[in-house]
Every structure is written in C-alpha cells, then in structure tokens.
Design an enzyme around this catalytic site. Structure first.
Site, PDB file in Angstrom:
ATOM      1  N   HIS A 408       0.922  -1.193   0.026  1.00  0.00           N
ATOM      2  CA  HIS A 408      -0.022   0.009   0.100  1.00  0.00           C
ATOM      3  C   HIS A 408       0.697   1.206  -0.116  1.00  0.00           C
ATOM      4  CE1 HIS A 408      -3.782   1.809  -0.361  1.00  0.00           C
ATOM      5  NE2 HIS A 408      -4.390   1.253   0.988  1.00  0.00           N
ATOM      6  N   ASP A 412      -2.402   1.640  -4.631  1.00  0.00           N
ATOM      7  CA  ASP A 412      -3.743   1.920  -3.847  1.00  0.00           C
ATOM      8  C   ASP A 412      -4.749   1.107  -4.119  1.00  0.00           C
ATOM      9  OD1 ASP A 412      -4.259   3.170  -6.343  1.00  0.00           O
ATOM     10  OD2 ASP A 412      -4.203   5.118  -5.712  1.00  0.00           O
TER      11      ASP A 412
END
Length: 436
Positions: A408, A412
């Site tokens: 992450h 995304d």
C-alpha cells in the site's frame, strides 16, 4: 608436487557468493577430475561443484555454512599430472570467464583479486538484498535505510557481506546517533517473549534447515517492509475449464507438453501487467523502479515442504505453447532440485496457486522486492445465477477466487482492484476459439 588452487566457481550471471552445504571429501582423500567435491547453495538452489583435476586434497580453507565469494580459494589439491590439470583448468576458465591460478612446486602466485580501493562502486537501488545481509544488519542494528546507502561491490551493484563489514569498520558514528524520520528513536518493546511449553518425552525439536531459515527471514522482512492489503474477486472460468478439458490431450500429442491451468494464469497476469504497468514495480525509499521486463514467478512447493519461486522470463512476449513449455520445465526442475540460480531470480510479479492444496483463497505475502502477489484458489463447481437471453437462470458453473496482496506504499485500492479485475476478465473471456 603440483598444487592446484580449487576456487569457488561462478554459479550464475548475478551470483557473487555461495554457501557451503557440505564437503564430500576430506583432507587426505583422493578425488577424480570431474568428481563432485562439495555441494554449495546460492539463494535457494543447491549445486554440485566438481573437482577440476585428479589429486589428493591437502587443505580445506572453508567449512560447512561458510559464505564464500566467487573466485575465493576453497581448497588446495595435490594434482597428478600438472600438464593435464593445467589444460583442464584453462579450458574451464575459458568457458566460465574466470581465471584459474595454478601453483607449482609449492610456490603460490599472488592473487589478482581487486581490493575495495580499486573497485568502482555502482549503486543499484533495485539490487536484491540477501537474507544473509539482512541477518547481519539485524545483528549490527543497521536500519534498512542505512543498509541501502552502502555501495555494493557485487555484480550489478549487489551488496555483499564484505561491503557491510567494511562499512561497519569505517563508520564514524553509532546508529543510534542517526535521527529517524520523526527525529525519535522507536520505542523498544517490553512485551516478554511467550513461553513455549515443552513436554519431555512427548514433544521433540526439529531444527530449521537452511532453506526454511531463508524463507522465514524473507517472510518477516516482507511483512516489516510492506504494508499489506489484500483484495478479492470471484471469477467464472467455466469456458476456460471446458476448453482445457477438450484440448489437453490434443495439446499433449502435438507439443509433447502437459496443458495445465498455470500457463493460462501466467498469460492472463502478463496481459494485465501490460495494461497496468505500475503493478510491475519495486520501491527504493522514495523512488519507484518501473520494470520493463515482465517476469512472472511461480510459487512452487518442494517435496521437502519448502517453497521456491522459479521465474517465467518475459512472459508477455510468449504464446500459450511457449509458456506451457517454460512452466512444465521449471516445475520439473523444482521437483528434482535441478533449478539453476538464474531460474529463480529476476521476478517482477509472483503468483501462488493455493488451489493446488484445496484452499478456497489465500492472503499471500509479497515476494520482495516486488509490490504485489496473486493467489489463485481452487476451481469448484457450484450453482450460480447467470443472465441469459431468457433472463436469470441457475446453472452449474466452475468458479474460483483470486486474491491480490499489494504494497500500500505505492499500490492504492484503485490500482490494485483494477488490476485484479483485469486478470479476472482475461480468465473469464479466454478465447475458446484458440487453435492448437
């Protein structure tokens, strides 16, 4: 007496060191030319190293578990027939590109090994940091940021243990004086290690083998490095399953290769990476390294229970037949412990077929330095509501779950979810008119 220096050979393009697993001969033993003298390991691949000459071993300089750089003298052999020995060594040197040094009448020629002063350092932010280097860094309290700042003297800028030790020797300040990102030292955990209950006579201890230790270090490093997020989708692969069942015998007969689902999975992932190239990257501090090559690693279970990841190189440039040949060759080499070092290096994305073991889905750990890994669950038939020209109907369909774990820091939800959906679309929309 003709003394031959037996050196650590070069095991692959980017291999700069190897770990000694075991010597098959001892000091005083006689060894034939081309007879296996010792076994070494590079990453997770074990290799036999033959003797270049016939003779008696008079000295062994490194022993089990020692990590030795390529070109380092491992042992001295009193060779029989120096002219024949010289010819064989020179022939081997011409093939491997490595210079072999022969010592005659007990006189040792000076080594031409370059020193740290005359090595031109070139840093490669995407260079692989081996579990050995990580272990040294943990013992010496080196942060990953400080470790990545050390110039590597290995091939393509790879960091070697000698680079780390040289850095530690010349370091002018302790690590604790280096401010962290928040200018604060992280708090040391005071949580006590949980006690393990051991029942004498019932429980027993199994020591981790070398490969299992490497896997453990790599998994812990990945979880500490990348904030993992996992997304899931379900795909209908009925058409793909039917096509494969109808064509597997024809494929085997025509190409002499088994037609499994794996090459189809690799093909779908490679196509989706072309559509979403930012999933095919690595992270170097604040920089994102975008890889041009699409090399798909296949997480493969070994008979020992350990895990290895052979790599299908340039998967986007190959058709289904070529992918099937690569997949089958790598799988067979994995089962027989015949993988070459270069065959488990260079992956930019990894898939793990957890359905092979009957798992419905999985939450795989990212194979560093990649930023995503795809798990493929078991294909199961079950009733599903589908839309037809007649309206909604219930039909028996072959369904499977796909789960994507991603880093992450740079991937995304939109990118991860879009990429995962695209892989699913390629599987659901597989061209069943494909001719073999």
């Amino acid at each position: 007496m003709s003394i031959v220096e037996f050196k650590m050979p070069k095991m692959g393009e980017s291999i700069s060191e190897a770990t000694i697993i075991t010597w098959l001969k001892n000091v005083g033993d006689f060894v034939e030319a081309e007879e296996t003298l010792l076994e070494v390991a590079t990453d997770k691949v074990d290799s036999d190293v033959p003797s270049p000459v016939s003779g008696t071993i008079i000295e062994i300089r490194f022993h089990k578990d020692a990590v030795v750089e390529v070109g380092t003298v491992l042992a001295l052999i009193d060779a029989e027939g120096v002219q024949e020995a010289t010819r064989k060594i020179r022939a081997e040197g011409e093939r491997s590109g490595a210079k072999q040094e022969i010592v005659e009448s007990g006189r040792v020629e000076p080594s031409s090994k370059p020193t740290l002063q005359n090595i031109v350092h070139k840093t490669n932010p995407d260079a692989f940091i081996s579990p050995l280097i990580i272990s040294i860094a943990q013992k010496e309290n080196l942060s990953i940021e400080e470790l990545q700042s050390i110039p590597g003297s290995g091939t393509d800028g790879r960091l070697q243990k000698s680079d780390v030790f040289q850095y530690l020797k010349n370091r002018k300040y302790p690590l604790k004086s280096i401010p962290s990102i928040n200018n604060q030292q992280p708090a040391t955990s005071v949580y006590p290690k949980p006690k393990i209950n051991f029942v004498e006579g019932k429980d027993h201890i199994v020591e981790m083998d070398r490969m299992r230790k490497m896997i453990a270090d790599h998994m812990v490093y990945s979880k500490q490095t990348s904030p993992h997020v996992t997304s899931y989708i379900e795909v209908d692969v009925t058409n793909l399953v039917n096509w494969r069942n109808e064509n597997k015998d024809k494929f085997q007969s025509k190409y002499n290769e088994k037609l499994t689902f794996t090459p189809v999975f690799v093909q779908a992932v490679a196509k989706a990476i072309v559509d979403f190239p930012m999933i095919n990257v690595s992270v170097d501090e604040k920089n994102i390294i975008v890889h041009k090559d699409i090399n798909i690693g296949m997480a493969t279970a070994l008979p020992s229970g350990n895990l290895i990841v052979p790599v299908v190189k340039n998967a986007n440039e190959k058709d289904l037949v070529a992918l099937a040949k690569d997949v089958n060759t790598l799988a067979e080499a994995s089962r027989n412990n015949k993988l070459k070092p270069e065959e488990i290096q260079g992956s930019t994305f990894t898939i793990s077929n957890v359905g092979t073991f009957g798992s419905l889905m999985g939450t795989p750990i990212i194979n560093q330095p990649e930023v995503a890994i795809l798990a493929l669950g078991i294909i199961k038939k079950r009733p599903e509501v589908i839309t037809t020209s007649k309206g909604d109907e219930i039909a028996i369909r072959s369904m499977m779950f796909l789960s994507l774990s991603f880093d992450h820091r740079v991937v995304d939800g939109f990118l991860g979810g879009s990429f995962l959906r695209k892989v699913g679309d390629y599987l659901e929309q597989f061209d069943t008119t494909t001719t073999l």
